[in-house]
Scaffold this motif. Structure first.
Motif, PDB file in Angstrom:
ATOM      1  N   SER A  29       0.811  -1.214   0.000  1.00  0.00           N
ATOM      2  CA  SER A  29       0.000   0.000   0.000  1.00  0.00           C
ATOM      3  C   SER A  29       0.850   1.273   0.000  1.00  0.00           C
ATOM      4  CB  SER A  29      -0.927   0.020   1.215  1.00  0.00           C
ATOM      5  OG  SER A  29      -0.178   0.085   2.408  1.00  0.00           O
ATOM      6  N   HIS A  30       2.109   1.162   0.419  1.00  0.00           N
ATOM      7  CA  HIS A  30       3.039   2.292   0.487  1.00  0.00           C
ATOM      8  C   HIS A  30       2.521   3.419   1.379  1.00  0.00           C
ATOM      9  CE1 HIS A  30       5.683   0.518  -2.454  1.00  0.00           C
ATOM     10  NE2 HIS A  30       4.647   0.304  -3.222  1.00  0.00           N
ATOM     11  N   LYS A  31       1.756   3.067   2.411  1.00  0.00           N
ATOM     12  CA  LYS A  31       1.294   4.071   3.372  1.00  0.00           C
ATOM     13  C   LYS A  31       2.402   4.306   4.391  1.00  0.00           C
ATOM     14  CE  LYS A  31      -3.608   3.058   3.113  1.00  0.00           C
ATOM     15  NZ  LYS A  31      -4.797   2.625   3.845  1.00  0.00           N
ATOM     16  N   LYS A  32       2.445   5.511   4.942  1.00  0.00           N
ATOM     17  CA  LYS A  32       3.459   5.822   5.945  1.00  0.00           C
ATOM     18  C   LYS A  32       3.176   5.053   7.227  1.00  0.00           C
ATOM     19  CE  LYS A  32       4.924  10.312   4.350  1.00  0.00           C
ATOM     20  NZ  LYS A  32       4.998  11.740   4.624  1.00  0.00           N
ATOM     21  N   VAL A  33       4.221   4.524   7.817  1.00  0.00           N
ATOM     22  CA  VAL A  33       4.102   3.758   9.056  1.00  0.00           C
ATOM     23  C   VAL A  33       4.236   4.712  10.228  1.00  0.00           C
ATOM     24  CG1 VAL A  33       5.197   1.987  10.472  1.00  0.00           C
ATOM     25  CG2 VAL A  33       4.999   1.665   8.008  1.00  0.00           C
TER      26      VAL A  33
END
Length: 60
Positions: A29-33
């Motif tokens: 998803s390449h969402k920020k962790v």
């Protein structure tokens, strides 16, 4: 007996540093962790791929 080797510790350290800078992204998803636990999991996963001393994942 240590649970994780030094290479695994370095990998987790780098993942935590990236997370604090806001540059760590999750897989597909390449969402920020933003979660500390997720950053540790990513660091351990990367260490496993490199062949560092890390216990196998436990299945739930």
């Amino acid at each position: 007996m240590t649970k994780y080797g030094p290479a695994a510790q370095k990998s987790v350290e780098k993942a935590m540093h990236k997370m604090k800078e806001g540059k760590l992204e999750s897989g597909k998803s390449h969402k920020k962790v933003t979660s500390r636990e997720q950053a540790i999991a990513i660091g351990l996963s990367e260490a496993r791929k490199k062949g560092a001393k890390v216990p196998k994942k436990t299945s739930k």
